[in-house]
Design a protein around this motif. Structure first.
Motif, short mmCIF file in Angstrom:
data_model
loop_
_atom_site.label_atom_id
_atom_site.label_comp_id
_atom_site.label_asym_id
_atom_site.label_seq_id
_atom_site.Cartn_x
_atom_site.Cartn_y
_atom_site.Cartn_z
N GLY A 211 0.82 -1.20 0.00
CA GLY A 211 0.00 0.00 0.00
C GLY A 211 0.86 1.24 0.00
N SER A 246 -3.02 10.48 4.49
CA SER A 246 -3.88 9.49 3.85
C SER A 246 -3.07 8.22 3.62
CB SER A 246 -4.45 10.01 2.52
OG SER A 246 -3.42 10.26 1.58
N SER A 247 -3.73 7.08 3.70
CA SER A 247 -3.05 5.81 3.49
C SER A 247 -4.04 4.78 2.97
CB SER A 247 -2.41 5.30 4.79
OG SER A 247 -3.37 5.17 5.82
N GLN A 248 -3.54 3.94 2.10
CA GLN A 248 -4.29 2.79 1.60
C GLN A 248 -3.36 1.59 1.68
OE1 GLN A 248 -5.73 3.58 -2.34
NE2 GLN A 248 -7.13 5.20 -1.69
N TRP A 249 -3.81 0.53 2.32
CA TRP A 249 -2.92 -0.61 2.47
C TRP A 249 -3.70 -1.89 2.71
CZ3 TRP A 249 -2.66 -2.68 7.56
CH2 TRP A 249 -3.25 -1.89 8.55
N LYS A 307 -8.02 -4.65 4.73
CA LYS A 307 -7.83 -3.58 3.77
C LYS A 307 -8.27 -2.28 4.44
CE LYS A 307 -8.60 -6.39 -0.37
NZ LYS A 307 -9.42 -6.54 -1.61
N GLN A 308 -7.51 -1.24 4.23
CA GLN A 308 -7.80 0.01 4.92
C GLN A 308 -7.55 1.21 4.02
OE1 GLN A 308 -5.12 1.41 8.05
NE2 GLN A 308 -6.91 1.73 9.36
N ASP A 309 -8.46 2.17 4.09
CA ASP A 309 -8.29 3.47 3.43
C ASP A 309 -8.54 4.51 4.52
OD1 ASP A 309 -8.40 5.77 1.99
OD2 ASP A 309 -9.76 5.03 0.46
N LYS A 311 -7.98 8.55 5.98
CA LYS A 311 -7.69 9.93 5.63
C LYS A 311 -7.97 10.83 6.83
CE LYS A 311 -8.72 9.58 0.68
NZ LYS A 311 -9.51 10.12 -0.46
#
Length: 454
Positions: A211, A246-249, A307-309, A311
């Protein structure tokens, strides 16, 4: 380089002036410096030394709203602790306080007081120095501003393979892997890494994480030397780190049979920058360090897929008021969507993608913090949950999103010229958690639909 003007006479502290002297080299262990440049500081009250008062464009990386001022009717002087000494031809005298942006031997900047003038070398005037405080240089000045950290100036040290750095230059020029859309002023780190099981664990399977983290950090600095009276030191001061996050992983696999009381942590990149807040002629060097990490805390033989999004924004730092002392500042507002958490066996798992940060002045760390957005899931049986409302489970299950923010103020904040506390002063722990989904029994639910028990 900047220095206070005038001669020792007690009373009000000095107003800093520009100096043609420069720090040619500095030895941090001995405090010995070599100064090169003009033979004397600029005259008092020179028009070119006064700040314009006009805030600069935020994207330029310069401070806005900086407005140092001398007290009305005051005669600028050197600090009362300075030893009177006739200024030699090179313009350097015992008691001079010097402030410099990063220089050879001083990568985090220099703030020091001259204790002895040793003589002239082919590189400049050699002096011995001792640590100084900002109030000795800024005196009764006032300054307040924030500096966006230019992503192009951030040094990134990857700690695992496959860390990729991205940012965008003005004009739409992109630096980094293609496909990574990065807003102007943001720094993005893409990572893909395996997470080994603890040594001695009976489980040999590994988990993998992939991510990105994207952030737009700003450093904030404020100082006011007015209204303190004869005691000296600033009336108010502050130092903080803020910005957007912000992160997506995604985390998959079996990270551990159990991590017990020792969560598995994987630091994947170190970041460093030395932005400068220009207070009139004085370069105030702020040192910023960040370590981005992934952490997994699990209990039981549990295989996971999360799974994570995430912000939001954050702010950590310290604020000082004369008569009350220092207090911590900690704020974070995060949201997570969509999130999917799957536990394939009884147990719990908590996965964090966070950053440890430290903020200081001239190499002295004053604020430390740990920003830790996380996702956790727990189950008795197996469960899947998502923030869009879809879920299935046998047994009890629940999924949560959250953020923790911890930190402390260091005694190194004495660099402002404030009273020193004996040990690190922790600020209030910020903890926020929200439930994404959960239930018990045998449940199957599509997004937006009701529960069905079988």
């Amino acid at each position: 380089m900047a220095r206070p003007s005038g001669s020792t006479s007690g009373g009000d502290l000095p107003k800093a002036v520009k100096s043609g002297l420069k720090v040619a080299s500095f030895d941090q262990r001995s405090g010995r410096a070599v100064l090169s440049g003009a033979t004397a500081p600029a005259p008092k009250g020179k028009a070119s030394d006064a700040p314009s008062g006009k805030p600069s464009d935020k994207s330029s990386g310069k401070a806005k709203g900086i407005a140092p001022q001398a007290p009305s009717g005051a005669n600028p002087t050197t600090p009362s602790s300075a030893e009177p000494s006739a200024a030699p031809k090179n313009g350097v005298a015992v008691g001079d306080v010097i402030a410099s942006a990063p220089a050879p031997g001083a990568p985090h900047g220099v703030l020091a007081k001259v204790t002895q003038v040793l003589g002239t070398t082919d590189k400049g005037t050699e002096v011995n120095t001792a640590p100084a405080t900002l109030d000795a240089l800024l005196g009764a000045s006032e300054a307040k501003g924030d500096v966006p950290v230019d992503p192009s100036t951030v040094k990134v040290e990857p700690l695992v393979p496959n860390v990729k750095v991205s940012w965008t230059k003005p004009g739409g020029v992109h630096v980094g892997p293609q496909g990574a859309k990065v807003p102007l002023g943001n720094l993005r780190l893409d990572v893909g890494a395996s997470i080994p099981t603890p040594k001695g664990s009976p489980v040999t399977a590994e988990a993998s994480a992939s991510g990105f983290v994207q952030l737009a950090p700003e450093v904030e600095f404020a100082y006011s030397g007015k209204g303190v009276g004869s005691s000296g030191g600033p009336g108010t001061a502050s130092l903080a780190l803020s910005g957007n996050w912000s992160s997506q992983w995604e985390l998959r696999g079996q990270a551990a049979a159990t991590t017990a009381d020792k969560p598995l942590r994987l630091p994947f990149a170190k970041l460093h920058a030395d932005p400068v807040v220009q207070v009139g002629p004085v370069p105030v060097v702020i040192n910023l360090d960040l370590t981005c990490y992934l952490q997994v805390d699990a209990d039981g033989k549990i295989g996971v897929e999360v799974k994570q999004d995430m912000k939001g924004d954050f702010k950590v730092g310290g604020a000082y008021t004369w008569g009350k002392g220092w207090s911590g500042v900690s704020k974070a507002d995060m949201t997570a969507s969509p999130v999917r958490a799957t536990a394939t066996a009884s147990g719990r798992v908590k996965a964090t993608l966070g950053a440890e940060a430290s903020v200081g002045l001239y190499g002295a760390v004053g604020v430390s913090a740990n920003l830790a957005p996380y996702l956790r899931a727990e189950a008795e049986g197996s469960a899947t949950a998502a923030s869009d409302g879809s879920a299935s489970a046998t047994g009890k299950w629940a999924a949560y999103g959250g953020v923790d923010l911890t930190g402390a103020l260091s005694a190194h904040l004495k660099i402002f010229g404030t009273p020193v506390f004996e040990r690190s002063l922790p600020f209030d722990i910020l903890h926020r958690e929200w439930k994404l989904a959960g239930g018990e029994g045998t449940v199957s639910r599509a997004a937006g639909a009701g529960s069905k028990k079988r």
